[in-house]
Structure formats: structure tokens, C-alpha cells
Design a protein around this motif. Structure first.
Motif, PDB file in Angstrom:
ATOM      1  N   GLU A  65      75.934   9.243 -29.781  1.00  0.00           N
ATOM      2  CA  GLU A  65      75.762   8.847 -28.186  1.00  0.00           C
ATOM      3  C   GLU A  65      76.995   9.173 -27.275  1.00  0.00           C
ATOM      4  O   GLU A  65      77.724   9.125 -27.386  1.00  0.00           O
ATOM      5  CB  GLU A  65      75.825   7.598 -28.403  1.00  0.00           C
ATOM      6  N   PHE A  66      76.640  10.021 -26.426  1.00  0.00           N
ATOM      7  CA  PHE A  66      77.444  10.241 -25.495  1.00  0.00           C
ATOM      8  C   PHE A  66      77.557   9.890 -23.912  1.00  0.00           C
ATOM      9  O   PHE A  66      76.203  10.263 -24.398  1.00  0.00           O
ATOM     10  CB  PHE A  66      77.973  11.708 -25.717  1.00  0.00           C
ATOM     11  N   ALA A  67      78.060   9.207 -23.582  1.00  0.00           N
ATOM     12  CA  ALA A  67      77.436   8.568 -22.575  1.00  0.00           C
ATOM     13  C   ALA A  67      78.947   9.467 -21.058  1.00  0.00           C
ATOM     14  O   ALA A  67      80.268   9.911 -21.104  1.00  0.00           O
ATOM     15  CB  ALA A  67      78.036   7.233 -22.141  1.00  0.00           C
ATOM     16  N   ILE A  68      78.116   9.937 -20.328  1.00  0.00           N
ATOM     17  CA  ILE A  68      78.361  10.414 -19.081  1.00  0.00           C
ATOM     18  C   ILE A  68      78.701   9.783 -17.884  1.00  0.00           C
ATOM     19  O   ILE A  68      78.037   9.425 -17.725  1.00  0.00           O
ATOM     20  CB  ILE A  68      78.283  11.666 -18.126  1.00  0.00           C
ATOM     21  N   ARG A  69      79.940   9.148 -17.086  1.00  0.00           N
ATOM     22  CA  ARG A  69      79.666   7.979 -16.074  1.00  0.00           C
ATOM     23  C   ARG A  69      79.831   9.017 -14.653  1.00  0.00           C
ATOM     24  O   ARG A  69      80.571   9.569 -14.562  1.00  0.00           O
ATOM     25  CB  ARG A  69      81.029   7.267 -15.929  1.00  0.00           C
ATOM     26  N   SER A  70      79.835   7.689 -13.774  1.00  0.00           N
ATOM     27  CA  SER A  70      79.325   9.136 -11.995  1.00  0.00           C
ATOM     28  C   SER A  70      81.057   9.742 -11.785  1.00  0.00           C
ATOM     29  O   SER A  70      80.733  10.138 -10.891  1.00  0.00           O
ATOM     30  CB  SER A  70      78.213   8.555 -11.155  1.00  0.00           C
ATOM     31  N   GLY A  72      83.310  10.836 -13.471  1.00  0.00           N
ATOM     32  CA  GLY A  72      83.137  12.033 -14.168  1.00  0.00           C
ATOM     33  C   GLY A  72      84.419  11.712 -15.651  1.00  0.00           C
ATOM     34  O   GLY A  72      84.434  12.810 -16.932  1.00  0.00           O
ATOM     35  N   SER A  73      84.655  10.793 -15.949  1.00  0.00           N
ATOM     36  CA  SER A  73      84.749  10.023 -17.699  1.00  0.00           C
ATOM     37  C   SER A  73      83.677  10.006 -18.632  1.00  0.00           C
ATOM     38  O   SER A  73      82.567   9.907 -18.255  1.00  0.00           O
ATOM     39  CB  SER A  73      84.732   8.049 -17.163  1.00  0.00           C
ATOM     40  N   PHE A  74      83.865  10.864 -19.834  1.00  0.00           N
ATOM     41  CA  PHE A  74      83.017  11.113 -21.317  1.00  0.00           C
ATOM     42  C   PHE A  74      83.516  10.072 -22.043  1.00  0.00           C
ATOM     43  O   PHE A  74      84.679   9.906 -22.539  1.00  0.00           O
ATOM     44  CB  PHE A  74      83.443  12.109 -21.630  1.00  0.00           C
ATOM     45  N   PHE A  75      82.488   9.773 -23.126  1.00  0.00           N
ATOM     46  CA  PHE A  75      82.378   8.482 -23.946  1.00  0.00           C
ATOM     47  C   PHE A  75      81.842   9.019 -25.086  1.00  0.00           C
ATOM     48  O   PHE A  75      80.562   9.265 -25.197  1.00  0.00           O
ATOM     49  CB  PHE A  75      81.958   7.031 -23.182  1.00  0.00           C
ATOM     50  N   TRP A  76      82.238   9.231 -25.997  1.00  0.00           N
ATOM     51  CA  TRP A  76      82.076   9.798 -27.756  1.00  0.00           C
ATOM     52  C   TRP A  76      81.752   8.024 -27.937  1.00  0.00           C
ATOM     53  O   TRP A  76      83.337   7.753 -28.992  1.00  0.00           O
ATOM     54  CB  TRP A  76      83.052  10.253 -28.075  1.00  0.00           C
ATOM     55  N   SER A  77      80.245   7.514 -28.408  1.00  0.00           N
ATOM     56  CA  SER A  77      80.303   6.553 -29.468  1.00  0.00           C
ATOM     57  C   SER A  77      80.896   5.260 -28.682  1.00  0.00           C
ATOM     58  O   SER A  77      81.473   4.439 -29.451  1.00  0.00           O
ATOM     59  CB  SER A  77      79.823   6.768 -30.771  1.00  0.00           C
ATOM     60  N   PRO A  88      86.296  20.605 -30.548  1.00  0.00           N
ATOM     61  CA  PRO A  88      86.756  20.964 -31.731  1.00  0.00           C
ATOM     62  C   PRO A  88      85.497  19.511 -32.508  1.00  0.00           C
ATOM     63  O   PRO A  88      85.090  19.182 -33.979  1.00  0.00           O
ATOM     64  CB  PRO A  88      87.673  20.540 -31.726  1.00  0.00           C
ATOM     65  N   ARG A  89      85.237  18.021 -31.599  1.00  0.00           N
ATOM     66  CA  ARG A  89      84.611  17.081 -32.481  1.00  0.00           C
ATOM     67  C   ARG A  89      83.368  17.209 -32.179  1.00  0.00           C
ATOM     68  O   ARG A  89      82.480  17.080 -33.571  1.00  0.00           O
ATOM     69  CB  ARG A  89      84.743  16.166 -30.912  1.00  0.00           C
ATOM     70  N   PHE A  90      82.459  18.499 -31.244  1.00  0.00           N
ATOM     71  CA  PHE A  90      81.397  18.619 -31.774  1.00  0.00           C
ATOM     72  C   PHE A  90      80.905  20.401 -32.681  1.00  0.00           C
ATOM     73  O   PHE A  90      79.975  19.867 -34.109  1.00  0.00           O
ATOM     74  CB  PHE A  90      80.805  19.491 -30.204  1.00  0.00           C
ATOM     75  N   ARG A 105      73.459  10.007 -22.018  1.00  0.00           N
ATOM     76  CA  ARG A 105      73.232   8.825 -21.817  1.00  0.00           C
ATOM     77  C   ARG A 105      74.357   9.528 -20.294  1.00  0.00           C
ATOM     78  O   ARG A 105      75.118   8.981 -19.968  1.00  0.00           O
ATOM     79  CB  ARG A 105      73.788   7.422 -21.826  1.00  0.00           C
ATOM     80  N   ALA A 106      73.583  10.082 -19.039  1.00  0.00           N
ATOM     81  CA  ALA A 106      74.239  10.605 -17.556  1.00  0.00           C
ATOM     82  C   ALA A 106      73.759   9.517 -17.181  1.00  0.00           C
ATOM     83  O   ALA A 106      72.523   9.129 -16.324  1.00  0.00           O
ATOM     84  CB  ALA A 106      73.933  11.352 -17.611  1.00  0.00           C
ATOM     85  N   ASP A 107      74.399   8.771 -15.863  1.00  0.00           N
ATOM     86  CA  ASP A 107      74.787   8.150 -15.045  1.00  0.00           C
ATOM     87  C   ASP A 107      74.084   8.571 -14.265  1.00  0.00           C
ATOM     88  O   ASP A 107      73.941   9.698 -13.692  1.00  0.00           O
ATOM     89  CB  ASP A 107      76.281   7.715 -14.436  1.00  0.00           C
ATOM     90  N   ARG A 108      72.803   7.890 -13.263  1.00  0.00           N
ATOM     91  CA  ARG A 108      72.555   8.583 -11.886  1.00  0.00           C
ATOM     92  C   ARG A 108      72.841   8.964 -10.998  1.00  0.00           C
ATOM     93  O   ARG A 108      72.382  10.294 -10.885  1.00  0.00           O
ATOM     94  CB  ARG A 108      71.456   7.204 -11.777  1.00  0.00           C
ATOM     95  N   ASP A 109      74.109   9.033 -10.667  1.00  0.00           N
ATOM     96  CA  ASP A 109      75.297  10.110  -9.803  1.00  0.00           C
ATOM     97  C   ASP A 109      76.598  10.455 -10.684  1.00  0.00           C
ATOM     98  O   ASP A 109      76.380  11.202  -9.669  1.00  0.00           O
ATOM     99  CB  ASP A 109      75.197   8.777  -9.113  1.00  0.00           C
ATOM    100  N   ALA A 110      75.723  10.894 -11.554  1.00  0.00           N
ATOM    101  CA  ALA A 110      76.977  11.679 -12.573  1.00  0.00           C
ATOM    102  C   ALA A 110      76.240  12.881 -11.777  1.00  0.00           C
ATOM    103  O   ALA A 110      74.924  13.097 -11.951  1.00  0.00           O
ATOM    104  CB  ALA A 110      76.457  12.434 -13.844  1.00  0.00           C
ATOM    105  N   HIS A 111      77.424  14.047 -12.053  1.00  0.00           N
ATOM    106  CA  HIS A 111      76.975  15.224 -11.037  1.00  0.00           C
ATOM    107  C   HIS A 111      75.872  16.520 -12.130  1.00  0.00           C
ATOM    108  O   HIS A 111      76.716  16.313 -13.720  1.00  0.00           O
ATOM    109  CB  HIS A 111      79.015  16.136 -10.963  1.00  0.00           C
ATOM    110  N   TYR A 112      75.456  17.099 -11.656  1.00  0.00           N
ATOM    111  CA  TYR A 112      74.654  17.762 -13.111  1.00  0.00           C
ATOM    112  C   TYR A 112      75.667  19.091 -14.101  1.00  0.00           C
ATOM    113  O   TYR A 112      75.465  19.234 -15.008  1.00  0.00           O
ATOM    114  CB  TYR A 112      73.535  18.594 -12.689  1.00  0.00           C
TER     115      TYR A 112
END
Length: 139
Positions: A65-70, A72-77, A88-90, A105-112
Motif C-alpha cells: 500500500e503506497f500513498a502519495i499526498r499532495s 509530496g510526502s510518501f507513505f509505505w504501508s 531498495p524497498r521495491f 493511492r495518490a491524492d487528487r491534488d498530487a503532481h503527476y
């Protein structure tokens, strides 16, 4: 020379027929134009689109489960990570199982650009099953 002399036209009856010759000419020209342009409009590019279903997908136990906030912060589970920690994690996740899925799970306002970087890093590490998690309500 009398301009207002209407006696000259009193003996002639008003023309009650519609002249359709100009109408037919215009219609024939339009027909020819449509005949020529119709094959050009049907030319399309063949694209293999994915099939959508209303059934929920069964999530396999080995997934990320990988999340991207608007911002620019990333979250791994649920754990916050940086962009430098991801390759290395991938690679570790790809070595454990070839069927490991990456759910983004990318936030609606996250940059492509951020989403593209994550997908590129995952593909380079060997993760081939990448999916996007969306909100089915659309709100």
C-alpha cells in the motif's frame, strides 16, 4: 421612363412555384463533400482498453500500500518514506515474490510527476503489477 409604373406587371400572375434547381445543386455538392470526407472520419487508432467490472478485486496478501499526498510526502504501508529509500524497498519486495502488487493511492491534488517517478522506480526494481486505488463514490 417611369420607375413607378405598375401597370406593366398587373397582367402577369404571381409566380407560385418554388425554384428547386438551386436547392438540388447545393444538396448534390453537400452529398459529394460528405461522400469524400466520411471515410476520413472513420479512421481511428486501435487501442486495447481494459475491461471494467463492478466486482471488487481480491487483494493478494503480498501487496504494498503506497500513498502519495499532495504535499509530496510518501507513505509505505502507513510509514513515511523518502524518494531515496524506495528503490531498495521495491527491489526487496520484487525479490520476495514476483506476484507482489503495488497499490498506489495518490491524492487528487498530487503532481503527476511524483506518480510517474514512483511507477518508474517500481518498474526498474522489477515490480510489474502496479495499480491505482480510486474512490468509487467519485466525490
Amino acid at each position: 421612363m417611369a420607375f413607378g409604373d405598375s401597370t406593366r406587371y398587373q397582367s402577369k400572375a404571381a409566380m407560385s412555384e418554388i425554384n428547386v434547381v438551386p436547392l438540388v445543386d447545393v444538396m448534390l455538392v453537400l452529398l459529394i463533400i460528405f461522400i469524400i470526407t466520411a471515410p476520413l472520419l472513420t479512421h481511428s487508432v486501435k487501442v486495447d482498453l481494459p475491461k471494467a467490472s463492478s466486482n471488487p478485486n481480491v487483494t493478494q496478501p503480498e501487496h504494498i500500500e503506497f500513498a502519495i499526498r499532495s504535499d509530496g510526502s510518501f507513505f509505505w504501508s502507513g510509514e513515511q518514506v523518502t524518494l531515496e529509500q524506495l528503490p531498495p524497498r521495491f527491489a526487496d519486495a520484487a525479490e520476495k515474490s514476483s506476484k507482489t502488487e503495488l497499490h498506489i493511492r495518490a491524492d487528487r491534488d498530487a503532481h503527476y510527476e511524483l506518480v510517474a517517478k514512483i511507477m518508474s522506480a517500481a518498474a526498474q526494481a522489477g515490480l510489474t503489477r502496479i495499480g491505482f486505488v480510486t474512490d468509487p463514490t467519485g466525490e
